[in-house]
Design a protein around this motif. Structure first.
Motif, mmCIF file in Angstrom:
data_model
loop_
_atom_site.group_PDB
_atom_site.id
_atom_site.type_symbol
_atom_site.label_atom_id
_atom_site.label_comp_id
_atom_site.label_asym_id
_atom_site.label_seq_id
_atom_site.Cartn_x
_atom_site.Cartn_y
_atom_site.Cartn_z
ATOM 1 N N GLY A 40 -22.936 -2.766 -25.492
ATOM 2 C CA GLY A 40 -23.827 -4.268 -24.700
ATOM 3 C C GLY A 40 -23.579 -4.158 -23.271
ATOM 4 O O GLY A 40 -22.650 -3.310 -22.849
ATOM 5 N N ALA A 41 -24.161 -4.945 -22.520
ATOM 6 C CA ALA A 41 -23.999 -5.138 -21.000
ATOM 7 C C ALA A 41 -24.302 -6.412 -20.668
ATOM 8 O O ALA A 41 -25.187 -6.922 -21.115
ATOM 9 N N LYS A 42 -23.504 -6.926 -19.480
ATOM 10 C CA LYS A 42 -23.528 -8.333 -18.903
ATOM 11 C C LYS A 42 -24.009 -7.721 -17.515
ATOM 12 O O LYS A 42 -23.270 -6.865 -16.882
ATOM 13 N N LEU A 43 -24.959 -8.528 -16.689
ATOM 14 C CA LEU A 43 -25.187 -8.178 -15.289
ATOM 15 C C LEU A 43 -24.816 -9.404 -14.487
ATOM 16 O O LEU A 43 -25.055 -10.694 -15.071
ATOM 17 N N VAL A 44 -23.976 -9.473 -13.420
ATOM 18 C CA VAL A 44 -23.425 -10.582 -12.774
ATOM 19 C C VAL A 44 -23.832 -10.472 -11.460
ATOM 20 O O VAL A 44 -23.488 -9.582 -10.718
ATOM 21 N N GLU A 45 -24.575 -11.524 -10.836
ATOM 22 C CA GLU A 45 -24.963 -11.496 -9.615
ATOM 23 C C GLU A 45 -23.986 -11.951 -8.814
ATOM 24 O O GLU A 45 -23.542 -13.149 -8.868
ATOM 25 N N LEU A 46 -23.558 -11.352 -7.614
ATOM 26 C CA LEU A 46 -22.430 -11.861 -6.594
ATOM 27 C C LEU A 46 -23.224 -12.430 -5.256
ATOM 28 O O LEU A 46 -24.434 -12.143 -5.165
ATOM 29 N N PRO A 47 -22.357 -12.986 -4.577
ATOM 30 C CA PRO A 47 -23.113 -13.241 -2.955
ATOM 31 C C PRO A 47 -23.385 -11.899 -2.223
ATOM 32 O O PRO A 47 -23.029 -10.705 -2.297
ATOM 33 N N ASP A 48 -24.283 -12.178 -1.353
ATOM 34 C CA ASP A 48 -24.657 -10.919 -0.445
ATOM 35 C C ASP A 48 -25.367 -9.650 -0.988
ATOM 36 O O ASP A 48 -24.949 -8.733 -0.426
ATOM 37 N N GLY A 49 -26.020 -9.938 -2.154
ATOM 38 C CA GLY A 49 -26.890 -8.825 -2.631
ATOM 39 C C GLY A 49 -26.176 -7.783 -3.542
ATOM 40 O O GLY A 49 -26.471 -6.956 -3.914
ATOM 41 N N GLU A 50 -24.871 -8.259 -3.733
ATOM 42 C CA GLU A 50 -24.017 -7.487 -4.610
ATOM 43 C C GLU A 50 -23.982 -8.084 -6.159
ATOM 44 O O GLU A 50 -24.262 -9.110 -6.381
ATOM 45 N N TRP A 51 -23.981 -6.984 -6.974
ATOM 46 C CA TRP A 51 -23.819 -7.136 -8.471
ATOM 47 C C TRP A 51 -22.950 -6.381 -9.125
ATOM 48 O O TRP A 51 -22.466 -5.397 -8.685
ATOM 49 N N LEU A 52 -22.539 -7.012 -10.111
ATOM 50 C CA LEU A 52 -21.635 -6.307 -11.170
ATOM 51 C C LEU A 52 -22.075 -6.070 -12.377
ATOM 52 O O LEU A 52 -22.977 -6.827 -12.884
ATOM 53 N N ASP A 53 -22.176 -4.674 -13.041
ATOM 54 C CA ASP A 53 -22.758 -4.362 -14.254
ATOM 55 C C ASP A 53 -21.549 -4.266 -15.247
ATOM 56 O O ASP A 53 -20.732 -3.263 -14.872
ATOM 57 N N LEU A 54 -21.296 -4.969 -16.267
ATOM 58 C CA LEU A 54 -20.243 -4.771 -16.780
ATOM 59 C C LEU A 54 -20.863 -4.333 -18.485
ATOM 60 O O LEU A 54 -21.558 -5.068 -19.086
ATOM 61 N N VAL A 55 -20.472 -3.069 -18.624
ATOM 62 C CA VAL A 55 -20.949 -2.312 -19.822
ATOM 63 C C VAL A 55 -19.884 -2.138 -20.598
ATOM 64 O O VAL A 55 -18.896 -1.403 -20.334
ATOM 65 N N GLU A 56 -19.951 -2.364 -22.240
ATOM 66 C CA GLU A 56 -19.060 -2.165 -22.956
ATOM 67 C C GLU A 56 -19.523 -0.844 -23.920
ATOM 68 O O GLU A 56 -20.601 -0.603 -24.301
ATOM 69 N N TRP A 57 -18.446 0.229 -24.095
ATOM 70 C CA TRP A 57 -18.472 1.263 -24.973
ATOM 71 C C TRP A 57 -17.493 1.134 -25.936
ATOM 72 O O TRP A 57 -16.294 0.835 -25.986
ATOM 73 N N ARG A 58 -17.815 1.635 -27.132
ATOM 74 C CA ARG A 58 -16.985 1.868 -28.323
ATOM 75 C C ARG A 58 -15.710 2.952 -27.963
ATOM 76 O O ARG A 58 -14.667 2.598 -28.340
ATOM 77 N N SER A 59 -15.911 3.766 -26.973
ATOM 78 C CA SER A 59 -14.599 4.675 -26.603
ATOM 79 C C SER A 59 -15.011 5.288 -25.108
ATOM 80 O O SER A 59 -16.058 5.362 -24.664
#
Length: 95
Positions: A40-59
Motif C-alpha cells: 500500500g501507499a500514502k501520499l502526504v502533501e507538504l508546504p511549498d510544493g513538496e510531497w512525501l510518498d510512503l510506500v509499504e513493501w512486504r520485504s
C-alpha cells in the motif's frame, strides 16, 4: 510481519498538484498488478510544493525489484512525469 517502507520526497509545481492526485489511482492500480510485495501507499502533501510518498513493501527484495522496474507501465509513467524534482528516497523498517 515487518514491512519495508519506502519514503520518497519530491516536488511538484502547484499547477500540477491536481493532476498528480488524479494520476495516483492509475499508478496504485499498476503497482497492485505488477509489483510483488506491494502492500500500500500514502501520499502526504507538504508546504511549498513538496510531497512525501510512503510506500509499504512486504520485504526489501520487493522494494528492490520495484525500483528495477521503474516506470514500466502507463499509470506509473503518468504519475512520475508530473514530478518536477526528486528530493530524496529512503528505505526503513516498519515497527
Amino acid at each position: 510481519m515487518t514491512a519495508t517502507v519506502e519514503i520518497t520526497r519530491f516536488r511538484v509545481s502547484p499547477e500540477h498538484a491536481t493532476d498528480l492526485l488524479g494520476a495516483r489511482g492509475a499508478m496504485i492500480a499498476d503497482f497492485q498488478a505488477d509489483r510483488d510485495g506491494f502492500l500500500g501507499a500514502k501520499l502526504v502533501e507538504l508546504p511549498d510544493g513538496e510531497w512525501l510518498d510512503l510506500v509499504e513493501w512486504r520485504s526489501p527484495a520487493g522494494f528492490a525489484a520495484s525500483r528495477a522496474k521503474g516506470g514500466n507501465l502507463p499509470g506509473i509513467q503518468a504519475f512520475f512525469a508530473l514530478i518536477d524534482e526528486l528530493v530524496s528516497t529512503e528505505e526503513g523498517t516498519l515497527r
